[in-house]
Design an enzyme around this catalytic site. Structure first.
Site, short mmCIF file in Angstrom:
data_model
loop_
_atom_site.label_atom_id
_atom_site.label_comp_id
_atom_site.label_asym_id
_atom_site.label_seq_id
_atom_site.Cartn_x
_atom_site.Cartn_y
_atom_site.Cartn_z
CG ASP A 129 0.57 4.79 1.25
OD1 ASP A 129 1.25 3.78 1.51
OD2 ASP A 129 0.90 5.64 0.40
CG ASP A 187 7.48 1.42 0.99
OD1 ASP A 187 8.22 0.67 0.33
OD2 ASP A 187 7.60 2.65 0.97
N1 GLY Z 1 6.30 5.14 1.07
C1 GLY Z 1 6.74 5.39 2.34
C2 GLY Z 1 8.16 5.78 2.46
O1 GLY Z 1 8.63 6.68 1.81
O2 GLY Z 1 8.82 5.19 3.25
#
Ligand code: GLY
Length: 412
Positions: A129, A187
């Site tokens: 992330d 994501d």
């Molecule tokens: N992982 C990021 C979200 O929950 O959108």
């Protein structure tokens, strides 16, 4: 205004585009009256930023600089996490966006205060992330100030992210998992912008190559033929074989988690912008078309496109991410009717999010937007979300910049 817009974005646009499409629109400026929705939304933007300023000031006065908002609790206050959480960049990122809009140094100072404690995350190899965390904070900071220290933070972060790439799978690992599993989530596309940017700002050209390879893998395995998406694809790390396709935050493995679809449409738009490869434009279009075709009449999706009952929780954050992505897609779009469709859809979504049905004004919530869903399966829904607020602000800024050109073009 337009030539300024082109210059500001020049490092983010494939050279072949270089704003030529947008510049071709110039003769239309001032020739045609904007439609009423555009006038109404444009007129509301200053008040929306005043409201954002009030909410973010309150947050800055109540949170410690090591506390990073995630979602709001039942009383409307921010729940927080530390710098290692995936949402830690969005609060300093929002402060930078307020600085961009107002040029008031108070916002710059606040952004610097909250991003200072984030810097150490640049060496973390335990999360994918880093784009969410550091490109929204230090990335905006560098874009708005040119501070070279921020560039160096981003280069270190890109190097850390690149260590998670597995050449056999052809992808960056999203989550820590069992040794025989290599999960990749939709994501993940949002973390690629950091790699593209770093590769042209003093980093390795290989980072760009692996970002492209990752995007190809996600396109092959996460995108269904109808343009909908899987949330999680799990590979075997030694062979690259797909073990399973599933969901974590969606309704079922075969359904489409609406925020995942929004991450995908935004992410493939960025990959197209950075590569100029039209096959990624096709993919971004496919995801955008699915998102728009499956929206309910109020233009804000529920948490999953198969959760269609009116009682299902909404996800305003999916709408905000999609609006920002659609505006960028409209700006880059080569086809005039699609450009109009994506721009008008983003405008409609932003109008809804700015209405009393979704805007937190006059409520106890410390967020900008109501009715976000973090994880319905975990019982975490109908809250403010810091990432929904961030992409809402980003989308409003994009709308302000692009509407004078794209909005008039659609009136042809
Ligand atoms: N992982 C990021 C979200 O929950 O959108």
């Amino acid at each position: 205004m337009l030539s300024r817009m082109c210059r500001r974005n020049s490092t983010k646009i494939p050279r072949f585009l270089a704003c030529t499409a947008a510049l071709a629109l110039l003769p239309l400026r001032g020739a045609i009256a904007a439609p009423p929705l555009q006038d109404a939304l444009s007129a509301r933007i200053p008040a929306l930023f005043r409201f954002a300023g009030a909410q973010l000031t309150r947050a800055a006065q109540t949170l410690r600089p090591t506390q990073y908002p995630i979602t709001t609790d039942s009383s409307g206050k921010w729940k927080t996490m530390n710098a290692s959480g995936w949402t830690s960049g969005f609060f300093p990122g929002s402060l930078w966006l307020l600085y961009e809009q107002s040029k008031n140094p108070v916002w710059k100072a606040r952004a610097q205060t909250w991003q200072r404690h984030l810097e150490r995350e640049k060496t973390s190899r335990g999360t994918h992330d880093l784009g969410f965390m550091l490109f929204t904070s230090f990335g905006n900071g560098h874009r708005l100030t040119g501070d070279d220290r921020y560039r160096r933070v981003l280069l270190t972060a890109a190097g850390s992210l690149a260590t998670r790439y597995n050449p056999v799978v052809g992808a960056i690992k999203s989550w820590e998992s069992k040794p025989a599993e290599f999960p990749v989530i939709i994501d993940s596309l949002m973390n690629l912008e950091l790699l593209f940017w770093a590769s042209t700002h003093g980093g390795q050209s290989a980072w760009r190559d692996l970002a492209i390879q990752h995007a190809r893998r996600v396109r092959r395995d996460h995108v269904r033929p109808d343009g909908s998406t899987y949330h999680v694809v799990t590979y075997h790390p030694a062979t690259g074989a797909v073990i399973k396709k599933s969901t974590a935050q969606g309704k079922s493995d075969e359904s489409t988690w609406s925020r995942g679809q929004a991450w995908g449409l935004y992410g493939f738009t960025v990959v197209y912008r950075e590569t100029g490869d039209r096959s990624f434009l096709q993919t971004a279009r496919k995801l955008a078309d699915y998102f728009l075709a499956n929206l309910p009449s109020d233009a804000v999706p529920s948490w999953d496109f198969r959760a269609t009952s009116a009682r299902e929780p909404k996800d305003s954050s999916a709408a905000a991410i999609a609006a920002s992505g659609l505006l960028e897609l409209a700006r880059l779009e080569l086809d005039a009717s699609r450009r109009t469709r994506y721009f008008s859809a983003a405008e409609r979504i932003l109008s809804l999010l700015s209405s009393p049905a979704y805007l937190a004004k006059g409520t106890p919530s410390r967020a900008l937007l109501l009715h976000g869903t973090y994880n319905k399966n975990a019982g975490d829904f109908d809250t403010g979300t810091i990432w929904g607020d961030y992409y809402f602000l980003e989308a409003l800024l994009r709308y302000q910049k692009y509407a004078p050109v794209l909005g008039q073009r659609r009136s042809e």
